[in-house]
Design a protein around this motif. Structure first.
Motif, PDB file in Angstrom:
ATOM      1  N   ASN A 121      17.816   1.094   6.420  1.00  0.00           N
ATOM      2  CA  ASN A 121      17.082   0.450   7.516  1.00  0.00           C
ATOM      3  C   ASN A 121      15.873   1.287   7.936  1.00  0.00           C
ATOM      4  N   SER A 122      16.076   2.603   8.018  1.00  0.00           N
ATOM      5  CA  SER A 122      14.979   3.508   8.391  1.00  0.00           C
ATOM      6  C   SER A 122      13.892   3.506   7.321  1.00  0.00           C
ATOM      7  N   ALA A 123      14.297   3.567   6.053  1.00  0.00           N
ATOM      8  CA  ALA A 123      13.331   3.547   4.951  1.00  0.00           C
ATOM      9  C   ALA A 123      12.540   2.242   4.948  1.00  0.00           C
ATOM     10  N   ASP A 124      13.192   1.135   5.238  1.00  0.00           N
ATOM     11  CA  ASP A 124      12.506  -0.161   5.307  1.00  0.00           C
ATOM     12  C   ASP A 124      11.451  -0.164   6.414  1.00  0.00           C
ATOM     13  N   ARG A 125      11.784   0.431   7.558  1.00  0.00           N
ATOM     14  CA  ARG A 125      10.810   0.499   8.658  1.00  0.00           C
ATOM     15  C   ARG A 125       9.625   1.392   8.273  1.00  0.00           C
ATOM     16  N   LEU A 126       9.893   2.482   7.546  1.00  0.00           N
ATOM     17  CA  LEU A 126       8.805   3.358   7.097  1.00  0.00           C
ATOM     18  C   LEU A 126       7.905   2.627   6.088  1.00  0.00           C
ATOM     19  N   LYS A 127       8.494   1.795   5.243  1.00  0.00           N
ATOM     20  CA  LYS A 127       7.702   1.010   4.285  1.00  0.00           C
ATOM     21  C   LYS A 127       6.800   0.020   5.018  1.00  0.00           C
ATOM     22  N   GLN A 128       7.257  -0.516   6.127  1.00  0.00           N
ATOM     23  CA  GLN A 128       6.421  -1.414   6.931  1.00  0.00           C
ATOM     24  C   GLN A 128       5.217  -0.666   7.490  1.00  0.00           C
ATOM     25  N   VAL A 144       3.769   1.944   6.036  1.00  0.00           N
ATOM     26  CA  VAL A 144       2.884   2.152   4.886  1.00  0.00           C
ATOM     27  C   VAL A 144       2.064   0.896   4.600  1.00  0.00           C
ATOM     28  N   ALA A 145       2.691  -0.262   4.687  1.00  0.00           N
ATOM     29  CA  ALA A 145       2.035  -1.528   4.325  1.00  0.00           C
ATOM     30  C   ALA A 145       1.127  -2.083   5.420  1.00  0.00           C
ATOM     31  N   ALA A 146       1.144  -1.483   6.585  1.00  0.00           N
ATOM     32  CA  ALA A 146       0.356  -2.013   7.707  1.00  0.00           C
ATOM     33  C   ALA A 146      -1.148  -1.876   7.458  1.00  0.00           C
ATOM     34  N   SER A 168       6.117  10.893   3.402  1.00  0.00           N
ATOM     35  CA  SER A 168       5.087  11.248   2.427  1.00  0.00           C
ATOM     36  C   SER A 168       4.234  10.025   2.073  1.00  0.00           C
ATOM     37  N   ASP A 169       4.878   8.882   1.883  1.00  0.00           N
ATOM     38  CA  ASP A 169       4.151   7.643   1.598  1.00  0.00           C
ATOM     39  C   ASP A 169       3.230   7.255   2.759  1.00  0.00           C
ATOM     40  N   ILE A 170       3.673   7.518   3.976  1.00  0.00           N
ATOM     41  CA  ILE A 170       2.846   7.218   5.148  1.00  0.00           C
ATOM     42  C   ILE A 170       1.595   8.101   5.153  1.00  0.00           C
ATOM     43  N   ILE A 171       1.775   9.384   4.888  1.00  0.00           N
ATOM     44  CA  ILE A 171       0.631  10.303   4.849  1.00  0.00           C
ATOM     45  C   ILE A 171      -0.365   9.835   3.791  1.00  0.00           C
ATOM     46  N   GLU A 172       0.135   9.502   2.603  1.00  0.00           N
ATOM     47  CA  GLU A 172      -0.748   9.028   1.532  1.00  0.00           C
ATOM     48  C   GLU A 172      -1.481   7.747   1.934  1.00  0.00           C
ATOM     49  N   ALA A 173      -0.774   6.828   2.585  1.00  0.00           N
ATOM     50  CA  ALA A 173      -1.402   5.579   3.019  1.00  0.00           C
ATOM     51  C   ALA A 173      -2.484   5.842   4.065  1.00  0.00           C
ATOM     52  N   CYS A 174      -2.222   6.769   4.975  1.00  0.00           N
ATOM     53  CA  CYS A 174      -3.222   7.104   5.998  1.00  0.00           C
ATOM     54  C   CYS A 174      -4.462   7.742   5.360  1.00  0.00           C
ATOM     55  N   ILE A 175      -4.262   8.580   4.335  1.00  0.00           N
ATOM     56  CA  ILE A 175      -5.400   9.183   3.631  1.00  0.00           C
ATOM     57  C   ILE A 175      -6.193   8.097   2.904  1.00  0.00           C
ATOM     58  N   GLU A 176      -5.493   7.241   2.185  1.00  0.00           N
ATOM     59  CA  GLU A 176      -6.154   6.160   1.439  1.00  0.00           C
ATOM     60  C   GLU A 176      -6.911   5.213   2.360  1.00  0.00           C
ATOM     61  N   ASN A 177      -6.419   5.036   3.578  1.00  0.00           N
ATOM     62  CA  ASN A 177      -7.047   4.131   4.543  1.00  0.00           C
ATOM     63  C   ASN A 177      -8.151   4.825   5.349  1.00  0.00           C
TER      64      ASN A 177
END
Length: 196
Positions: A61-68, A70-72, A131-140
């Motif tokens: 459940n936590s991982a799913d929320r983190l994926k959301q 990333v996808a925002a 880590s995926d969130i950090i990468e998404a923030c850099i890419e954005n």
């Protein structure tokens, strides 16, 4: 009587989150799940088996929320909302401000090897999510391109864990919001270039 698996895991999660593994006895489990001991053992083999499923579901459940996050459209804004939702729930759900995984780490020596592995694996899963969130923030373009992904993800996970303990002790959300604001400011800041 047919028992819905998800409902059982949800009830067990609430019990373990409130009481911890050690303090939740079989009578507590029976009462929380409204099941007889034989049914519990037939379905989960042991208290540890049930706890393992609780941890795995919590981590998923936590991982799913983190994926959301990333996808925002704005991962950084979504991260803020993720922190806010986890840390400022209503008083009747105050126990949920504390991370179930971190609470379980305090009991690693008594939860059994199977549940211990589930807790440690789950922490790694969440680390990968940060880590995926950090990468998404850099890419954005929301974090500088030179932000060290692994270091920033480790730091962010540690901040989140620490804030969950802090939030558990707060009577008002104002101080929690200020701390979330500080984390977001610091996340955009400078990072050490070398280790000592």
């Amino acid at each position: 009587m047919k028992y819905d698996h998800d409902e059982i895991i949800e009830k067990a999660t609430t019990l373990f989150w409130k009481r911890g593994f050690q303090a939740a006895g079989m009578r507590d489990i029976q009462q929380a799940l409204d099941m007889r001991p034989g049914s519990i053992y037939a379905r989960f083999q042991s208290k540890e088996g049930l706890f393992k499923l609780v941890i795995e579901q919590y981590a998923q459940n936590s991982a799913d929320r983190l994926k959301q996050v990333v996808a925002a459209e704005s991962p950084l804004n979504a991260l803020y909302r993720f922190f806010e939702a986890a840390l400022t729930g209503p008083d009747e759900q105050r126990y949920m401000r504390q991370c179930l995984l971190v609470k379980s780490i305090a009991e690693l020596d008594i939860i059994g090897d199977v549940a211990k592995k589930a807790v440690l694996d789950s922490m790694q899963t969440l680390k990968a999510g940060f880590s995926d969130i950090i990468e998404a923030c850099i890419e954005n373009g929301e974090l500088p391109a030179h932000t060290p992904t692994t270091l920033a993800a480790d730091w962010l996970q540690n901040q989140f864990v620490g804030l969950r303990a802090f939030a558990l002790m707060q009577d008002e959300n104002k101080a929690i919001i200020q701390m979330i604001d500080k984390v977001m400011i610091d996340l955009k800041g400078r990072w050490p270039q070398k280790t000592h």
